[in-house]
Design a protein around this motif. Structure first.
Motif, short mmCIF file in Angstrom:
data_model
loop_
_atom_site.label_atom_id
_atom_site.label_comp_id
_atom_site.label_asym_id
_atom_site.label_seq_id
_atom_site.Cartn_x
_atom_site.Cartn_y
_atom_site.Cartn_z
N ASP A 144 42.92 24.60 52.26
CA ASP A 144 42.14 25.25 51.27
C ASP A 144 43.14 26.15 50.45
N TYR A 145 42.69 26.08 49.08
CA TYR A 145 43.35 27.01 48.16
C TYR A 145 42.44 27.83 47.61
N TYR A 146 42.93 29.34 47.50
CA TYR A 146 42.09 30.15 46.83
C TYR A 146 42.73 30.91 45.65
N THR A 147 41.59 31.03 44.49
CA THR A 147 42.09 31.81 43.25
C THR A 147 41.82 33.16 43.25
N PHE A 148 42.84 34.12 42.81
CA PHE A 148 42.85 35.44 42.89
C PHE A 148 42.95 35.93 41.47
N THR A 149 42.02 36.82 41.38
CA THR A 149 42.11 37.75 39.95
C THR A 149 42.72 38.90 40.10
N ALA A 150 43.78 39.24 39.01
CA ALA A 150 44.61 40.11 39.06
C ALA A 150 43.67 41.35 38.97
N LYS A 151 44.30 42.74 39.30
CA LYS A 151 43.46 43.83 39.43
C LYS A 151 43.33 44.35 37.87
N PRO A 152 42.39 45.24 37.51
CA PRO A 152 42.39 45.74 36.19
C PRO A 152 43.42 46.22 35.67
N GLY A 153 43.92 45.94 34.42
CA GLY A 153 45.04 46.56 33.99
C GLY A 153 46.59 45.90 34.22
N PRO A 190 47.42 41.00 49.77
CA PRO A 190 47.96 41.73 51.09
C PRO A 190 47.10 41.46 52.44
N SER A 191 45.57 40.91 52.05
CA SER A 191 44.91 40.63 53.28
C SER A 191 44.82 38.96 53.14
N GLY A 192 45.47 38.32 52.42
CA GLY A 192 45.08 36.74 52.26
C GLY A 192 43.77 36.78 51.57
N ILE A 193 42.91 35.80 52.05
CA ILE A 193 41.51 35.56 51.50
C ILE A 193 40.65 36.69 51.72
N TYR A 194 41.01 37.78 52.52
CA TYR A 194 40.01 39.03 52.56
C TYR A 194 40.56 40.10 51.66
N SER A 195 41.57 39.74 50.73
CA SER A 195 41.81 40.79 49.55
C SER A 195 40.73 40.93 48.73
N GLU A 196 39.83 41.71 49.01
CA GLU A 196 38.64 41.77 48.00
C GLU A 196 38.95 42.28 46.61
N GLU A 197 40.00 43.24 46.66
CA GLU A 197 40.37 43.79 45.43
C GLU A 197 40.91 42.81 44.19
N TYR A 198 41.04 41.46 44.86
CA TYR A 198 41.59 40.54 43.91
C TYR A 198 40.48 39.38 43.88
N ASN A 199 39.02 39.77 44.25
CA ASN A 199 37.92 38.58 44.14
C ASN A 199 38.28 37.30 44.64
N PRO A 200 38.89 37.14 45.72
CA PRO A 200 39.25 35.69 45.86
C PRO A 200 38.01 34.71 45.92
N ARG A 201 38.20 33.40 45.60
CA ARG A 201 37.13 32.37 45.49
C ARG A 201 37.88 31.04 45.87
N PRO A 202 37.40 30.16 46.16
CA PRO A 202 37.95 28.59 46.41
C PRO A 202 38.39 28.19 44.99
N SER A 203 39.76 27.78 45.13
CA SER A 203 40.16 27.32 43.52
C SER A 203 39.52 25.81 43.29
N THR A 204 39.38 25.72 41.71
CA THR A 204 39.11 24.39 41.44
C THR A 204 40.37 23.49 41.48
N ASP A 205 40.02 22.04 41.27
CA ASP A 205 41.26 21.19 41.11
C ASP A 205 41.93 21.36 40.12
N GLU A 206 41.49 21.70 38.94
CA GLU A 206 42.23 22.08 37.72
C GLU A 206 43.31 23.41 37.91
N GLU A 207 42.56 24.43 38.63
CA GLU A 207 43.78 25.50 38.79
C GLU A 207 44.88 25.05 39.97
N ILE A 208 44.45 24.50 40.87
CA ILE A 208 45.37 24.14 41.77
C ILE A 208 46.54 23.15 41.11
N ILE A 209 46.34 22.16 40.15
CA ILE A 209 47.20 21.49 39.34
C ILE A 209 47.87 22.43 38.41
#
Length: 172
Positions: A50-59, A101-120
């Motif tokens: 599985d691949y996960y997408t992370f969102t950068a922290k605010p700012g 820092p905590s892999g998929i448990y890094s809540e500050e980065y709002n991890p979610r499963p990646s879409t196929d397009e994001e992976i590519i």
């Protein structure tokens, strides 16, 4: 990561350039392909591929550097896992290679499963520990997180004996 004396001795490298041999390998070349700025980054594979997408922290934003390894040797060899490096910005600040820092448990980065397009688009391939036959190549990326109001200027990546320069007309 690198001391000042070593930094002074390194040559510069632009996007499109190739280093003929990555440190600790046998004729494994490294080519800089491109870079982008993004609010998201893809990491993986985790368990079960599985691949996960992370969102950068605010700012903050991600700077994603895409590269290619090529095996130019007569024997198969594995690619290194690049997890160390630094990026310098136009404001004189230096940031390390990013990873959650905590892999998929890094809540500050709002991890979610990646879409196929994001992976590519954002990952290509992990490029780490891949066995390449002679003549084979694989693409990968390395991610940095920097403030949104800063621009990348230079970077160093472990095992690549060059300073990477970011040109104003490239990337984000």
């Amino acid at each position: 990561m690198l001391d000042d004396e070593l930094m002074v001795s390194l040559a510069m490298m632009n996007f499109g350039d190739t280093v003929s041999e990555v440190k600790s390998t046998e004729n494994l070349s490294f080519t800089l392909i491109s870079w982008i700025e993004s609010d998201i980054a893809v990491v993986g594979p985790y368990a079960y591929g599985d691949y996960y997408t992370f969102t950068a922290k605010p700012g903050m934003k991600f700077v994603i550097v895409f590269f290619e390894f090529k095996n130019n040797w007569v024997r198969p060899q594995s690619t290194p896992y690049i997890r160390e490096g630094e990026i310098a910005t136009d404001k004189g600040h230096i940031y390390p290679v990013w990873s959650p820092p905590s892999g998929i448990y890094s809540e500050e980065y709002n991890p979610r499963p990646s879409t196929d397009e994001e992976i590519i688009t954002l990952l290509g391939s992990s490029a780490a520990y891949e066995e390449l036959l002679p003549g084979e190549s694989i693409r990968g990326c390395i991610v940095f997180e920097i403030p949104k109001d800063e621009k990348p200027v230079e970077a160093v990546i472990a095992k690549v004996p060059r300073i990477i320069t970011f040109q104003a007309n490239e990337g984000g």
